[in-house]
Design a protein around this motif. Structure first.
Motif, PDB file in Angstrom:
ATOM      1  N   PRO A 389       0.818  -1.214   0.000  1.00  0.00           N
ATOM      2  CA  PRO A 389       0.000   0.000   0.000  1.00  0.00           C
ATOM      3  C   PRO A 389       0.851   1.262   0.000  1.00  0.00           C
ATOM      4  N   GLU A 392      -2.074   6.300  -2.210  1.00  0.00           N
ATOM      5  CA  GLU A 392      -3.419   6.222  -2.754  1.00  0.00           C
ATOM      6  C   GLU A 392      -3.819   4.765  -2.958  1.00  0.00           C
ATOM      7  N   GLN A 393      -5.117   4.554  -3.143  1.00  0.00           N
ATOM      8  CA  GLN A 393      -5.596   3.200  -3.382  1.00  0.00           C
ATOM      9  C   GLN A 393      -5.137   2.691  -4.745  1.00  0.00           C
ATOM     10  N   SER A 416     -14.364  -6.053   1.221  1.00  0.00           N
ATOM     11  CA  SER A 416     -14.244  -4.621   0.994  1.00  0.00           C
ATOM     12  C   SER A 416     -15.604  -3.987   1.270  1.00  0.00           C
ATOM     13  N   THR A 423     -10.258  -6.199  -1.782  1.00  0.00           N
ATOM     14  CA  THR A 423      -9.535  -4.965  -2.058  1.00  0.00           C
ATOM     15  C   THR A 423      -8.042  -5.259  -1.975  1.00  0.00           C
ATOM     16  N   PHE A 425      -4.184  -3.702  -1.324  1.00  0.00           N
ATOM     17  CA  PHE A 425      -3.388  -2.618  -0.758  1.00  0.00           C
ATOM     18  C   PHE A 425      -4.066  -1.852   0.366  1.00  0.00           C
ATOM     19  N   GLN A 426      -5.328  -2.104   0.659  1.00  0.00           N
ATOM     20  CA  GLN A 426      -6.028  -1.361   1.703  1.00  0.00           C
ATOM     21  C   GLN A 426      -6.634  -2.342   2.689  1.00  0.00           C
ATOM     22  N   TRP A 427      -6.923  -1.823   3.887  1.00  0.00           N
ATOM     23  CA  TRP A 427      -7.509  -2.678   4.905  1.00  0.00           C
ATOM     24  C   TRP A 427      -8.950  -3.009   4.551  1.00  0.00           C
ATOM     25  N   ARG A 430     -12.488  -1.057   2.743  1.00  0.00           N
ATOM     26  CA  ARG A 430     -12.163   0.003   1.794  1.00  0.00           C
ATOM     27  C   ARG A 430     -12.733  -0.331   0.420  1.00  0.00           C
TER      28      ARG A 430
END
Length: 547
Positions: A389, A392-393, A416, A423, A425-427, A430
């Protein structure tokens, strides 16, 4: 002259000297040519936008003769190729292969300072202390200077780093405006327009007026309303058919979103398509794009014409994992891994070395043999390229590694915001990959088979288990069949992550062509012309222009 007179009498013409008839014929020819020229000027762009099945050209092709190659426009063939790619798993492929392309009307009511590419280019370069670069660069006709050029003795100011970041990350709005202005099916007839393009490259315009003291674009939302939205004559009539060029991700576009409600407009951005959340029941006009990479090695000719299946699939790689990323405390996953990289990624996996660098002076797993590799050489030499990550997303690196033949190694989180999708790269909780990545399956309304499943292009591991990275890679290296499958999928779709510049425009099945295909699908959904039993009449489709 007697023989001539007899001949004229024979066909019913009065006797007269031959020179008089020559003068009359010349005058008539001039009148007919004038009428033809005027007719062409008034009707250019009025073609129905359908992909022709033969070698005949629609009237729009008179706009840009360079779009032709031989007896058949390469542009039409590129559209067909993209259609076959994106609708490969759809039962409606044959319908879309002959479906009309959207006719696009571009406003001319905005001031040049807000819409002219040259003005915005000059303003951006002066603001960032790189003015005059155009005089010292050659080989590119675009503004701003977004082609692959070498600097020739022009000193850069301390602000130039931000300009370079702009060039690499945030010029998708300028590039798309240039493409649309030369679009073969552009129309000047409002009654025939399917879409209305707002020629306001938002992100680039904000850069041209950048406020370094506040580290943001100095364009108040009220000024955007006055200079852009209020000058769009047909906005109130057809809001869902107005296309805005967002430029960056939604995190960088707060000024635009604060100036008008974008939920019922169309946008092109780097993602995610935030207003599209959970909108499976109706068409969504928010489209995401890959970054526009201007380097020669990433242009369609290099990616599509010069690389074979041997290069993409069977070429040997000397590294198990390659990566080179910055890490700051704000990037929690990168920072945590940089504390002790070897704990997560050992120096050797499956008898192959790794080459991972997180920050310049720390968090390194390096083999001296590969320490001086360029970033492109690193990607080309690696089976898998780790991506963590970032700010940015969306991440440009995600597409760069695939353009160099490397399989992205990504953490995934589930669920997500959309329970059907994970998703990257994001928790958890998201935005999903459907909203972040372009042309993903689930974004073509009414056709679940259309689009790209990005899970088929990556090797993923559980993002909550950082120690699982090495085990995942080791498993994959023992299953070359799976590696070959992923590489073939990348080879299949990677052309859509390139963009043709200058002479390569409209000649290749690239990202712009894929955007046109997705816009075509959206227009058909608005018009209630989707194949099968899918209809959008229940949520207020607007009539087509001229009906």
């Amino acid at each position: 002259r007697k023989p001539y007179r007899r001949r004229y009498y024979a066909i019913g013409l009065p006797a007269a000297p031959m020179r008089h008839y020559k003068q009359v014929m010349v005058a008539v020819t001039r009148v007919l040519l004038t009428v033809a020229v005027v007719h062409n000027f008034l009707t250019v762009g009025r073609g129905d936008g359908r992909i022709s099945s033969g070698n005949r050209y629609s009237p729009e092709w008179s706009i840009h003769q360079s779009a032709r190659t031989g007896t058949r426009p390469r542009f039409e063939e590129a559209v067909r190729k993209v259609t076959r790619l994106l609708y490969a798993d759809s039962p409606q492929t044959s319908f879309w292969l002959t479906a009309r392309l959207p006719k696009i009307y571009i406003y001319d009511t905005l001031e040049p300072a807000w819409s002219d590419l040259t003005n915005i280019s000059v303003g951006t370069e002066r603001k960032f202390g790189v003015a005059g670069m155009g005089e010292n660069y050659t080989g590119c006709s675009w503004f701003p200077h977004i082609c692959d050029k070498k600097q020739q003795g022009v000193p850069l100011s301390p602000k130039a780093a931000k300009y370079v970041k702009y060039k690499n990350d945030f010029m998708v709005d300028v590039a798309f405006l240039n493409w649309f202005e030369r679009y073969p099916y552009r129309t000047w007839n409002v009654s025939r327009a399917d879409l209305f393009l707002v020629p306001y490259p938002h992100r680039s315009h904000c850069f041209s007026r950048f406020d370094f003291s506040r580290n943001r674009g100095a364009t108040p939302p009220q000024e955007i309303r006055e200079q852009v939205h209020e000058k769009l004559t047909y906005l109130s009539m057809y809001p869902e058919r107005h296309l805005y060029l967002h430029g960056g991700g939604w995190g960088e576009g707060v000024l635009l979103t604060q100036s008008i409600d974008m939920s019922n407009k169309m946008t092109l951005s780097l993602g995610p398509g935030v207003p599209c959340r959970n909108r499976f029941d109706r068409p969504c006009g928010h489209f995401t794009q890959p970054n526009v990479d201007v380097r020669t090695a990433y242009q369609p000719p290099a990616v599509q014409d010069r690389r074979t299946e041997e290069w993409w699939v069977y070429r040997s790689r000397v590294l198990a994992v390659g990566a080179r990323m910055g890490a700051t405390p704000a990037m929690k996953m990168r920072w945590a891994m940089s504390m002790n990289v070897s704990r997560f990624i050992p120096e050797v996996i499956g008898d192959l070395p790794t080459q991972v660098t997180l920050t310049r002076n720390r968090g390194q797993v390096m083999s001296a043999q590969f320490a001086n590799m360029s970033i492109e050489e690193l990607y080309e030499s690696s089976h898998f390229c780790l991506i963590l990550p970032g700010d940015e997303q969306w991440q440009k690196r995600f597409f760069d590694v695939m353009l160099n033949g490397c399989i992205p190694l990504v953490p995934y989180f589930f669920p997500s915001l959309e329970k059907e999708y994970p998703t990257f790269f994001q928790w958890s909780g998201r935005d999903s990959i459907r909203l972040i990545y372009p042309w993903h399956k689930g974004t073509f309304f009414g056709d679940e088979g259309a689009g790209i499943d990005f899970m088929d292009l990556v090797l993923s591991y559980n993002g909550t288990c950082q120690t699982c990275v090495a085990a995942t890679v080791e498993w994959a290296l023992q299953n070359m069949t799976e590696i070959y499958r992923l590489r073939r999928n990348i080879m299949k779709f990677v052309q859509l992550f390139t963009f043709g510049l200058d002479d390569n425009m409209y000649h290749y099945s690239d990202g712009f062509t894929a955007t046109l295909v997705s816009l075509r699908h959206y227009v058909h959904s608005l018009d209630g012309e989707l194949p099968g039993n899918v209809t959008n009449q229940t949520f207020g489709a607007s009539p087509r222009r001229g009906e």
